[in-house]
Design a protein around this motif. Structure first.
Motif, PDB file in Angstrom:
ATOM      1  N   VAL A  77      61.567  29.041  51.598  1.00  0.00           N
ATOM      2  CA  VAL A  77      61.081  27.657  51.512  1.00  0.00           C
ATOM      3  C   VAL A  77      59.788  27.606  50.709  1.00  0.00           C
ATOM      4  CG1 VAL A  77      60.018  25.803  52.878  1.00  0.00           C
ATOM      5  CG2 VAL A  77      62.273  26.670  53.487  1.00  0.00           C
ATOM      6  N   ARG A  78      58.907  28.559  50.923  1.00  0.00           N
ATOM      7  CA  ARG A  78      57.661  28.596  50.142  1.00  0.00           C
ATOM      8  C   ARG A  78      57.963  28.744  48.651  1.00  0.00           C
ATOM      9  NH1 ARG A  78      52.614  29.576  52.140  1.00  0.00           N
ATOM     10  NH2 ARG A  78      52.139  30.864  50.324  1.00  0.00           N
ATOM     11  N   ALA A  79      58.905  29.630  48.311  1.00  0.00           N
ATOM     12  CA  ALA A  79      59.265  29.813  46.901  1.00  0.00           C
ATOM     13  C   ALA A  79      59.823  28.518  46.314  1.00  0.00           C
ATOM     14  CB  ALA A  79      60.268  30.956  46.755  1.00  0.00           C
ATOM     15  N   LEU A  80      60.679  27.843  47.062  1.00  0.00           N
ATOM     16  CA  LEU A  80      61.234  26.571  46.584  1.00  0.00           C
ATOM     17  C   LEU A  80      60.150  25.499  46.480  1.00  0.00           C
ATOM     18  CD1 LEU A  80      64.645  26.456  48.488  1.00  0.00           C
ATOM     19  CD2 LEU A  80      64.284  26.841  46.028  1.00  0.00           C
ATOM     20  N   ALA A  81      59.203  25.488  47.400  1.00  0.00           N
ATOM     21  CA  ALA A  81      58.105  24.511  47.337  1.00  0.00           C
ATOM     22  C   ALA A  81      57.291  24.717  46.062  1.00  0.00           C
ATOM     23  CB  ALA A  81      57.217  24.639  48.574  1.00  0.00           C
ATOM     24  N   ILE A  82      57.029  25.962  45.738  1.00  0.00           N
ATOM     25  CA  ILE A  82      56.299  26.264  44.506  1.00  0.00           C
ATOM     26  C   ILE A  82      57.107  25.817  43.295  1.00  0.00           C
ATOM     27  CG2 ILE A  82      55.509  28.175  43.043  1.00  0.00           C
ATOM     28  CD1 ILE A  82      54.644  29.530  45.748  1.00  0.00           C
ATOM     29  N   LEU A  83      58.390  26.114  43.294  1.00  0.00           N
ATOM     30  CA  LEU A  83      59.230  25.696  42.169  1.00  0.00           C
ATOM     31  C   LEU A  83      59.281  24.176  42.044  1.00  0.00           C
ATOM     32  CD1 LEU A  83      62.113  28.282  42.494  1.00  0.00           C
ATOM     33  CD2 LEU A  83      60.558  28.019  40.537  1.00  0.00           C
ATOM     34  N   ARG A  84      59.372  23.487  43.153  1.00  0.00           N
ATOM     35  CA  ARG A  84      59.407  22.020  43.090  1.00  0.00           C
ATOM     36  C   ARG A  84      58.118  21.483  42.494  1.00  0.00           C
ATOM     37  NH1 ARG A  84      60.546  17.650  47.874  1.00  0.00           N
ATOM     38  NH2 ARG A  84      58.412  18.124  48.480  1.00  0.00           N
ATOM     39  N   THR A  85      56.990  22.087  42.844  1.00  0.00           N
ATOM     40  CA  THR A  85      55.714  21.659  42.286  1.00  0.00           C
ATOM     41  C   THR A  85      55.649  21.959  40.787  1.00  0.00           C
ATOM     42  OG1 THR A  85      54.579  21.976  44.392  1.00  0.00           O
ATOM     43  CG2 THR A  85      53.215  22.010  42.403  1.00  0.00           C
ATOM     44  N   VAL A  86      56.022  23.164  40.403  1.00  0.00           N
ATOM     45  CA  VAL A  86      55.919  23.582  39.005  1.00  0.00           C
ATOM     46  C   VAL A  86      56.928  22.847  38.117  1.00  0.00           C
ATOM     47  CG1 VAL A  86      56.263  25.562  37.460  1.00  0.00           C
ATOM     48  CG2 VAL A  86      54.938  25.834  39.543  1.00  0.00           C
ATOM     49  N   LEU A  87      58.145  22.660  38.617  1.00  0.00           N
ATOM     50  CA  LEU A  87      59.209  22.056  37.805  1.00  0.00           C
ATOM     51  C   LEU A  87      59.305  20.544  37.964  1.00  0.00           C
ATOM     52  CD1 LEU A  87      62.017  24.698  38.495  1.00  0.00           C
ATOM     53  CD2 LEU A  87      60.491  24.564  36.493  1.00  0.00           C
ATOM     54  N   GLY A  88      58.660  20.000  38.983  1.00  0.00           N
ATOM     55  CA  GLY A  88      58.723  18.557  39.223  1.00  0.00           C
ATOM     56  C   GLY A  88      59.852  18.157  40.143  1.00  0.00           C
ATOM     57  N   SER A  89      60.898  18.966  40.222  1.00  0.00           N
ATOM     58  CA  SER A  89      62.048  18.693  41.075  1.00  0.00           C
ATOM     59  C   SER A  89      62.908  19.948  41.158  1.00  0.00           C
ATOM     60  CB  SER A  89      62.890  17.548  40.482  1.00  0.00           C
ATOM     61  OG  SER A  89      64.123  17.432  41.163  1.00  0.00           O
ATOM     62  N   LEU A  90      63.550  20.135  42.285  1.00  0.00           N
ATOM     63  CA  LEU A  90      64.483  21.260  42.410  1.00  0.00           C
ATOM     64  C   LEU A  90      65.737  21.031  41.562  1.00  0.00           C
ATOM     65  CD1 LEU A  90      64.145  22.100  46.204  1.00  0.00           C
ATOM     66  CD2 LEU A  90      63.054  23.215  44.248  1.00  0.00           C
ATOM     67  N   ALA A  92      65.717  20.646  38.536  1.00  0.00           N
ATOM     68  CA  ALA A  92      65.482  21.352  37.275  1.00  0.00           C
ATOM     69  C   ALA A  92      65.985  22.793  37.318  1.00  0.00           C
ATOM     70  CB  ALA A  92      63.993  21.326  36.924  1.00  0.00           C
ATOM     71  N   ILE A  93      66.367  23.278  38.495  1.00  0.00           N
ATOM     72  CA  ILE A  93      66.908  24.634  38.612  1.00  0.00           C
ATOM     73  C   ILE A  93      68.383  24.603  38.239  1.00  0.00           C
ATOM     74  CG2 ILE A  93      67.447  26.531  40.196  1.00  0.00           C
ATOM     75  CD1 ILE A  93      64.979  25.616  41.853  1.00  0.00           C
ATOM     76  N   THR A  94      68.742  25.383  37.231  1.00  0.00           N
ATOM     77  CA  THR A  94      70.151  25.452  36.846  1.00  0.00           C
ATOM     78  C   THR A  94      70.882  26.587  37.544  1.00  0.00           C
ATOM     79  OG1 THR A  94      69.599  26.758  34.885  1.00  0.00           O
ATOM     80  CG2 THR A  94      69.774  24.360  34.593  1.00  0.00           C
ATOM     81  N   GLN A  95      70.139  27.644  37.920  1.00  0.00           N
ATOM     82  CA  GLN A  95      70.757  28.766  38.629  1.00  0.00           C
ATOM     83  C   GLN A  95      69.668  29.660  39.215  1.00  0.00           C
ATOM     84  OE1 GLN A  95      74.288  29.395  38.885  1.00  0.00           O
ATOM     85  NE2 GLN A  95      73.437  30.646  40.511  1.00  0.00           N
ATOM     86  N   ALA A  96      69.820  30.026  40.481  1.00  0.00           N
ATOM     87  CA  ALA A  96      69.000  31.105  41.025  1.00  0.00           C
ATOM     88  C   ALA A  96      69.547  32.387  40.408  1.00  0.00           C
ATOM     89  CB  ALA A  96      69.098  31.145  42.547  1.00  0.00           C
TER      90      ALA A  96
END
Length: 162
Positions: A77-90, A92-96
Motif C-alpha cells: 500500500v505504501r508503494a502504491l501511495a507513492i506511485l499515486r502521488t508521483v504519477l497522479g493516479s494509479l 497511469a500504471i500500465t503493468q506491474a
C-alpha cells in the motif's frame, strides 16, 4: 464504492489503518520513486503507518506468518501511495513489472514466498491484470528499523518522465 483502481486502493489503505492525507515520509538522502523512460521505480518500503513501523522482528520467531503477511500488505500500500502521488493516479500504471520482498527471517523460516503472496494479492486486487508481476522473495538477517518486511516495486507507466 466504485471499482476504480484509486477507490480500490483507498479501500485497501483504509482497511490497513492508513490516513491517506498524511505524507509518506522517507528518511535519508534518496527519493521514494523515480520515473524514467516509462518505468517507475519505488524505493523499498517498510510496514510503516504514520511514524510507526507496525510489524517488527524476525518472522518465524517474534512475528507470525499472518503478521508478516499483514506487514507485506502495508508495504505494498505504501508503494502504491507513492506511485499515486508521483504519477497522479494509479490509472497511469500500465503493468506491474517486478516486486522484491525482503523478509527478516528466523534461521528456520522458509515461507518467504507466502509472505510475498500477500503483497502480490494486494497489487492484483487494486490493479487487476496489470498487477501481475515477476517477483523475488528472500530471507534476510536484518532490515531497517527492525522491520519484519520490506518491499520494492517496479511498474510500467504511460508517463515517460515526471
Amino acid at each position: 464504492m466504485s471499482n476504480s483502481r484509486n477507490s480500490l486502493f483507498e479501500q485497501a489503505a483504509q482497511e490497513l489503518g492508513f490516513d491517506l492525507s498524511e505524507e509518506i515520509r522517507i528518511g535519508g538522502n534518496y527519493t521514494p520513486a523515480i520515473v524514467h523512460g516509462g518505468t517507475a521505480y519505488v524505493s523499498g518500503q517498510v510496514p510503516r503507518i504514520g511514524t510507526v513501523v507496525a510489524v517488527t522482528g524476525r518472522v518465524g520467531a517474534d512475528v507470525s506468518l499472518a503478521q508478516a503477511q499483514h506487514a507485506a500488505r502495508i508495504c505494498a500500500v505504501r508503494a502504491l501511495a507513492i506511485l499515486r502521488t508521483v504519477l497522479g493516479s494509479l490509472d497511469a500504471i500500465t503493468q506491474a513489472l517486478r516486486m522484491t520482498v525482503y523478509v527478516q527471517s528466523a534461521m528456520d523460516f522458509t515461507q518467504q514466498s507466502e509472505v510475498a503472496d500477500a503483497a502480490s494479492t494486494l497489487l492484483h486486487d487494486v490493479l487487476g491484470a496489470a498487477g501481475r508481476h515477476t517477483r523475488t522473495s528472500v530471507g534476510v538477517v536484518q532490515l531497517p528499523k527492525n522491520a519484519a518486511v520490506e518491499v520494492d516495486l517496479v511498474v510500467a507507466t504511460d508517463q515517460p518522465v515526471r
